[in-house]
Design a protein around this motif. Structure first.
Motif, mmCIF file in Angstrom:
data_model
loop_
_atom_site.group_PDB
_atom_site.id
_atom_site.type_symbol
_atom_site.label_atom_id
_atom_site.label_comp_id
_atom_site.label_asym_id
_atom_site.label_seq_id
_atom_site.Cartn_x
_atom_site.Cartn_y
_atom_site.Cartn_z
ATOM 1 N N LEU A 197 83.070 -19.941 113.116
ATOM 2 C CA LEU A 197 81.725 -19.537 113.537
ATOM 3 C C LEU A 197 81.725 -18.021 113.593
ATOM 4 N N LEU A 198 80.919 -17.413 112.727
ATOM 5 C CA LEU A 198 80.971 -15.979 112.474
ATOM 6 C C LEU A 198 79.694 -15.299 112.937
ATOM 7 N N VAL A 199 79.829 -14.322 113.827
ATOM 8 C CA VAL A 199 78.735 -13.403 114.142
ATOM 9 C C VAL A 199 79.009 -12.123 113.369
ATOM 10 N N GLU A 200 78.056 -11.705 112.546
ATOM 11 C CA GLU A 200 78.323 -10.580 111.653
ATOM 12 C C GLU A 200 77.040 -9.795 111.389
ATOM 13 N N GLN A 201 77.089 -8.484 111.677
ATOM 14 C CA GLN A 201 75.946 -7.619 111.448
ATOM 15 C C GLN A 201 75.776 -7.295 109.964
ATOM 16 N N ASN A 202 76.891 -7.308 109.228
ATOM 17 C CA ASN A 202 76.855 -7.061 107.791
ATOM 18 C C ASN A 202 76.378 -8.337 107.094
ATOM 19 N N VAL A 203 75.093 -8.383 106.754
ATOM 20 C CA VAL A 203 74.499 -9.605 106.229
ATOM 21 C C VAL A 203 75.143 -10.021 104.911
ATOM 22 N N ALA A 204 75.490 -9.057 104.068
ATOM 23 C CA ALA A 204 76.128 -9.390 102.788
ATOM 24 C C ALA A 204 77.452 -10.110 103.007
ATOM 25 N N VAL A 205 78.234 -9.646 103.971
ATOM 26 C CA VAL A 205 79.501 -10.306 104.300
ATOM 27 C C VAL A 205 79.242 -11.706 104.838
ATOM 28 N N ALA A 206 78.276 -11.840 105.729
ATOM 29 C CA ALA A 206 77.961 -13.147 106.300
ATOM 30 C C ALA A 206 77.571 -14.145 105.213
ATOM 31 N N LEU A 207 76.743 -13.707 104.270
ATOM 32 C CA LEU A 207 76.296 -14.605 103.206
ATOM 33 C C LEU A 207 77.423 -14.940 102.244
ATOM 34 N N GLU A 208 78.343 -14.008 102.048
ATOM 35 C CA GLU A 208 79.489 -14.276 101.174
ATOM 36 C C GLU A 208 80.406 -15.342 101.761
ATOM 37 N N LEU A 209 80.569 -15.326 103.072
ATOM 38 C CA LEU A 209 81.536 -16.209 103.711
ATOM 39 C C LEU A 209 80.972 -17.570 104.103
ATOM 40 N N ALA A 210 79.684 -17.625 104.410
ATOM 41 C CA ALA A 210 79.135 -18.788 105.096
ATOM 42 C C ALA A 210 78.771 -19.941 104.167
ATOM 43 N N ASP A 211 78.913 -21.156 104.695
ATOM 44 C CA ASP A 211 78.345 -22.348 104.078
ATOM 45 C C ASP A 211 76.897 -22.527 104.519
ATOM 46 N N VAL A 245 73.792 -20.670 107.400
ATOM 47 C CA VAL A 245 73.437 -19.483 108.175
ATOM 48 C C VAL A 245 72.349 -19.842 109.185
ATOM 49 N N TYR A 246 72.525 -19.359 110.417
ATOM 50 C CA TYR A 246 71.476 -19.407 111.418
ATOM 51 C C TYR A 246 71.040 -17.976 111.717
ATOM 52 N N ILE A 247 69.729 -17.771 111.881
ATOM 53 C CA ILE A 247 69.213 -16.491 112.344
ATOM 54 C C ILE A 247 68.742 -16.656 113.780
ATOM 55 N N GLU A 282 67.416 -21.738 109.754
ATOM 56 C CA GLU A 282 68.681 -22.349 109.347
ATOM 57 C C GLU A 282 68.606 -22.647 107.870
ATOM 58 N N GLY A 283 69.654 -22.307 107.118
ATOM 59 C CA GLY A 283 69.666 -22.610 105.702
ATOM 60 C C GLY A 283 70.971 -22.198 105.070
ATOM 61 N N THR A 284 71.085 -22.395 103.785
ATOM 62 C CA THR A 284 72.265 -21.959 103.049
ATOM 63 C C THR A 284 72.116 -20.479 102.706
ATOM 64 N N PRO A 285 73.214 -19.806 102.377
ATOM 65 C CA PRO A 285 73.096 -18.422 101.942
ATOM 66 C C PRO A 285 72.148 -18.248 100.762
ATOM 67 N N ALA A 286 72.195 -19.167 99.801
ATOM 68 C CA ALA A 286 71.317 -19.057 98.627
ATOM 69 C C ALA A 286 69.849 -19.153 99.040
ATOM 70 N N GLU A 287 69.541 -20.056 99.963
ATOM 71 C CA GLU A 287 68.166 -20.205 100.429
ATOM 72 C C GLU A 287 67.694 -18.949 101.157
ATOM 73 N N LEU A 288 68.575 -18.370 101.967
ATOM 74 C CA LEU A 288 68.187 -17.170 102.698
ATOM 75 C C LEU A 288 68.007 -15.987 101.750
ATOM 76 N N GLU A 289 68.915 -15.839 100.810
ATOM 77 C CA GLU A 289 68.804 -14.741 99.849
ATOM 78 C C GLU A 289 67.491 -14.806 99.072
ATOM 79 N N ALA A 290 66.992 -16.013 98.853
ATOM 80 C CA ALA A 290 65.766 -16.185 98.070
ATOM 81 C C ALA A 290 64.507 -15.967 98.896
ATOM 82 N N ASP A 291 64.645 -15.843 100.196
ATOM 83 C CA ASP A 291 63.480 -15.732 101.081
ATOM 84 C C ASP A 291 63.359 -14.300 101.598
ATOM 85 N N GLU A 292 62.735 -13.445 100.816
ATOM 86 C CA GLU A 292 62.633 -12.031 101.189
ATOM 87 C C GLU A 292 61.818 -11.825 102.463
#
Length: 239
Positions: free
Chosen positions: A191-205, A207-209, A218-228
């Motif tokens: 369970l990762l708390v990370e201010q660096n969003v790029a790192v969080a998305l690289e590591l996570a299966d 993501v919760y905001i 709540e979603g996958t990194p791909a879903e979050l990346e697609a939601d500007e």
């Protein structure tokens, strides 16, 4: 899907008269890396401290491995296999690398993931070379490695990381990312708390905001990346 290893339901918590968490609900399943992200001051660290037992929730429920742990203290939580690497790292400055690890091995949990001091030193080559160096003499990256290693010798099945890349040089950030991936591949849930969003998305299966003490996405990194819209509204970033 199987029952979650860690489950938070409507958790409320704070400090004195200050309410920080306003009903946090999230799940972490065994073997996952889950990232909890959000702006400063929204309750990410308080969420980790509530899971650990350093902050006692005033409402809601926390369960780990099928048992409620809402009101137990940090010593008992660690004995059940929950480890934390705090944002401040909290390395003992006057003790050597080896002594810091040996302190971490006292108590803890006798899980299959528990590592010996020598196994951790074999994993962390930098620490192995500096096993006699005092904590105060280590670089920020070495202190972070030591803090992670200390959780491993305590037998963490669930490893909570609070801002593990904060203040580190880019090359050291890459090493920390690789290390977290290795730990997860070896069967430790993260369970990762990370201010660096790029790192969080690289590591996570998944993501919760968190925003204003509650989960807003709540979603996958791909879903979050697609939601500007969500990225801009709650994180103020683009990836």
């Amino acid at each position: 899907m199987s029952d979650p290893l860690l489950e938070l339901r409507d958790v409320e918590a704070g400090y004195g008269e200050t309410q920080v968490l306003e009903g946090v609900s999230l799940d972490v399943h065994a073997g996952e890396t889950v990232a909890l992200v959000g702006r400063n001051g929204v309750g990410k660290t308080t969420t980790l401290r509530s899971i650990l037992g350093a902050v006692t929730p005033t409402g809601g429920r926390i369960s780990y491995d099928g048992e409620e742990i809402t009101a137990i203290d940090p010593v008992e939580t660690v004995r059940r296999g929950v480890g934390i690497v705090p944002e401040e790292r909290r390395v003992f400055p006057g003790l050597s690398v080896e002594e810091n690890l040996r302190i971490g091995s006292y108590g803890g949990s006798d899980t299959p993931n528990r590592r010996s001091v020598d196994e951790v030193l074999d994993t962390f080559e930098n620490l192995s070379r500096r096993r006699e160096s005092r904590g105060v003499d280590l670089s920020g990256g070495e202190q972070q490695m030591l803090s992670i290693g200390r959780a491993l010798v305590a037998g963490a099945d669930l490893l909570m990381l609070d801002e593990p890349t904060e203040g580190l040089a880019p090359l050291i950030v890459e090493r920390v990312v690789d290390l977290v991936e290795e730990i997860n591949d070896e069967g430790i849930t993260v369970l990762l708390v990370e201010q660096n969003v790029a790192v969080a998305l690289e590591l996570a299966d998944r993501v919760y905001i968190l925003d204003k003490g509650t989960v807003v996405y709540e979603g996958t990194p791909a879903e979050l990346e697609a939601d500007e819209r969500i990225l801009d509204r709650y994180l103020g970033v683009s990836v």
